[in-house]
Design an enzyme around this catalytic site. Structure first.
Site, mmCIF file in Angstrom:
data_model
loop_
_atom_site.group_PDB
_atom_site.id
_atom_site.type_symbol
_atom_site.label_atom_id
_atom_site.label_comp_id
_atom_site.label_asym_id
_atom_site.label_seq_id
_atom_site.Cartn_x
_atom_site.Cartn_y
_atom_site.Cartn_z
ATOM 1 N N HIS A 228 -10.111 2.678 -2.491
ATOM 2 C CA HIS A 228 -9.282 3.634 -2.524
ATOM 3 C C HIS A 228 -8.332 3.638 -3.856
ATOM 4 O O HIS A 228 -7.873 4.477 -4.089
ATOM 5 C CB HIS A 228 -8.048 3.316 -1.381
ATOM 6 C CG HIS A 228 -7.228 2.198 -1.848
ATOM 7 N ND1 HIS A 228 -7.531 0.995 -1.494
ATOM 8 C CD2 HIS A 228 -5.771 1.965 -2.130
ATOM 9 C CE1 HIS A 228 -6.370 0.191 -1.674
ATOM 10 N NE2 HIS A 228 -5.504 0.849 -2.361
HETATM 11 C C1 UD1 Z 1 -0.828 3.509 -2.435
HETATM 12 C C2 UD1 Z 1 -0.468 2.393 -3.575
HETATM 13 C C3 UD1 Z 1 -1.453 1.506 -3.600
HETATM 14 C C4 UD1 Z 1 -1.805 0.774 -2.411
HETATM 15 C C5 UD1 Z 1 -1.874 1.981 -1.287
HETATM 16 C C6 UD1 Z 1 -2.602 1.230 -0.106
HETATM 17 C C7 UD1 Z 1 1.007 3.331 -5.118
HETATM 18 C C8 UD1 Z 1 0.938 3.820 -6.987
HETATM 19 N N1 UD1 Z 1 -0.187 2.984 -4.929
HETATM 20 O O1 UD1 Z 1 -1.974 3.944 -2.790
HETATM 21 O O2 UD1 Z 1 -0.992 0.273 -4.629
HETATM 22 O O3 UD1 Z 1 -2.844 -0.262 -2.596
HETATM 23 O O4 UD1 Z 1 -1.156 2.826 -1.329
HETATM 24 O O5 UD1 Z 1 -3.107 2.245 0.737
HETATM 25 O O6 UD1 Z 1 2.087 3.382 -4.878
HETATM 26 N N2 UD1 Z 1 -2.763 10.629 1.400
HETATM 27 C C9 UD1 Z 1 -3.082 10.930 2.765
HETATM 28 N N3 UD1 Z 1 -2.310 10.435 3.720
HETATM 29 C C10 UD1 Z 1 -1.382 9.550 3.875
HETATM 30 C C11 UD1 Z 1 -1.050 9.029 2.339
HETATM 31 C C12 UD1 Z 1 -1.712 9.523 1.397
HETATM 32 O O7 UD1 Z 1 -3.670 11.984 2.934
HETATM 33 O O8 UD1 Z 1 -0.628 9.226 4.587
HETATM 34 C C13 UD1 Z 1 -3.704 10.864 0.478
HETATM 35 C C14 UD1 Z 1 -3.009 12.123 -0.349
HETATM 36 O O9 UD1 Z 1 -4.110 12.724 -0.610
HETATM 37 C C15 UD1 Z 1 -2.414 11.370 -1.506
HETATM 38 C C16 UD1 Z 1 -3.459 10.230 -1.950
HETATM 39 O O10 UD1 Z 1 -3.939 9.833 -0.373
HETATM 40 O O11 UD1 Z 1 -2.330 12.284 -2.605
HETATM 41 C C17 UD1 Z 1 -2.995 9.066 -2.419
HETATM 42 O O12 UD1 Z 1 -1.547 8.492 -1.709
HETATM 43 P P1 UD1 Z 1 -0.568 7.667 -2.489
HETATM 44 O O13 UD1 Z 1 0.556 7.384 -1.585
HETATM 45 O O14 UD1 Z 1 -0.462 8.481 -3.698
HETATM 46 O O15 UD1 Z 1 -1.424 6.400 -3.104
HETATM 47 P P2 UD1 Z 1 -2.422 5.529 -2.316
HETATM 48 O O16 UD1 Z 1 -3.847 5.845 -3.121
HETATM 49 O O17 UD1 Z 1 -2.552 5.457 -1.031
#
Ligand code: UD1
Length: 379
Positions: A228
């Site tokens: 991820h």
């Molecule tokens: C975040 C953390 C990472 C952690 C991970 C655990 C940061 C910079 N990164 O990364 O350190 O290891 O969480 O999972 O804070 N999305 C959804 N549903 C959700 C959440 C996210 O669809 O409930 C999708 C969205 O398209 C979003 C992307 O995932 O833009 C990334 O989500 P984001 O919270 O920005 O970072 P993670 O990759 O989850």
């Protein structure tokens, strides 16, 4: 950039007028999946110690399988405040959380703000707490990848240096804090993820993993994979290389796919179910532990899973150039592999030598955290 208030983010809970407390008050700020896992033993230890524990959910993760399921399965009380921030780029997401937290901290006037790990929610909590002069403690302090391109590395370094108290999970983390001049504010408490894992594992019984029956797998006859991190998902050539490597492995590979990898794969026309590789949704924590325990190995870029595999003594292959959890590599239970050839070689390596080493503590880290916070609160 995604919407600040995406479908699925919960409504913001109303913040009450200032609330005073007669006992030590700790505010935990969490927002992303690994933080909910770390929150579980802290919430339990706080309740046992009679600490007034307020839970603030930033809403960074809002999918039920990345959020709600952890609260219900791990017995975490519902958040007192939910900011409903949702997904966005680093600046807008961190900034929106930061702006919303100021009012929350002033309402509750905590003795400690407790920030967890290395996400954008962590950094926002840290900045808000220090600006408003609320004492800040950082749980999982002192981890370093020394890769300044990782968002998590910025978040953890900045939070450690803002914190009044650095709660370190390991001796290695204590060493990093000392070398950055932070020794006098650092305490070795152990790793709260060991606490959760021990508790959940003891509740599992010896039964087969649900994943095995659901997918018609055999015990010990498959690998569990998660990918991820931005550096692995957002560059299509990189993601293609990893998918190709996993699809050629010698046993079925169940990819527990985070929404980020699904979104990026779809965007770039990359199939996540191909050859040995089979995409599956994320699992609830107890199901994940059962699935890893029954597997032949783990292939991941998650920090938490590297440790969980080690604690369960399942060989791990980490799809990164470096790791914060260097003890797992030194003990032979984790191998770093970036190319598809190196992934294949690492996954099929001989089982590592048995070890009874416990670099991540004894399963009582959360009690130490709460004792330290309660013992040093300014009241
Ligand atoms: C975040 C953390 C990472 C952690 C991970 C655990 C940061 C910079 N990164 O990364 O350190 O290891 O969480 O999972 O804070 N999305 C959804 N549903 C959700 C959440 C996210 O669809 O409930 C999708 C969205 O398209 C979003 C992307 O995932 O833009 C990334 O989500 P984001 O919270 O920005 O970072 P993670 O990759 O989850």
């Amino acid at each position: 950039m995604g919407p600040l208030f995406p479908t699925g983010a919960r409504a913001i809970l109303p913040i009450p007028a200032r609330i005073d407390s007669a006992t030590v008050r700790v505010i935990s700020v969490v927002g992303a999946r690994p933080q909910f896992v770390k929150l579980a033993p802290i919430a339990r230890a706080a309740a046992d110690a009679g600490v007034d524990h307020i839970i603030v959910h930033t809403g960074q993760h809002y999918d039920p399988m990345l959020s709600d399921v952890f609260f219900s399965d791990l017995g975490i009380p519902a958040p007192d405040v939910h900011l409903g921030i949702g997904s966005a780029g680093h600046g807008p997401q961190t900034g929106a959380i930061l702006a919303a937290l100021d009012g929350v901290f002033d309402t509750y006037a905590p003795d400690w703000v407790l920030a967890y790990g290395d996400t954008n929610s962590t950094l926002a909590a840290a900045v808000s707490a220090v600006k408003l002069h609320y004492p800040l403690a950082h749980l999982e302090a002192g981890l370093r990848s020394f890769n300044r391109r990782m968002p998590e590395e910025h978040n953890r370094v900045l939070t450690d240096h803002a914190a009044d108290l650095c709660l370190a999970p390991s001796e290695v983390a204590m060493g990093h804090l000392a070398s950055e001049g932070l020794a006098d504010r650092s305490v070795l408490v152990g790793d709260v993820m060991t606490d959760v894992l021990m508790l959940v594992r003891s509740g599992l019984g010896g039964g087969a993993s649900g994943l095995v029956s659901e997918l018609g797998l055999t015990e010990g006859g498959y690998y569990v994979a998660t990918i991820h991190r931005a550096e692995n998902t957002d560059d299509p050539a990189r993601l293609r290389e990893i998918v190709a490597g996993l699809s050629l492995l010698d046993r079925p590979v169940v990819l527990l796919a985070h929404p980020r990898v699904i979104a990026r794969a779809r965007e770039h026309g990359i199939s996540l179910t191909t050859g040995s590789l089979l995409a599956h949704g994320p699992l609830a924590y107890p199901d994940l532990i059962a699935a890893v325990q029954s597997s032949a190995g783990v292939v991941t870029d998650s920090g938490g899973l590297q440790k969980e595999a080690f604690l369960l003594r399942v060989p791990c292959t980490t799809v990164r150039a470096e790791t914060e959890w260097v003890e797992t590599v030194e003990l032979g239970w984790n191998v770093l592999a970036e190319s598809s050839e190196l992934i294949a070689a690492a996954v099929t390596r001989e089982r590592p030598p048995a070890t009874d080493s416990t670099p991540y503590g004894d399963g009582r880290a959360a009690t130490r955290v709460i004792d330290t916070l309660a013992g040093s609160a300014r009241r």
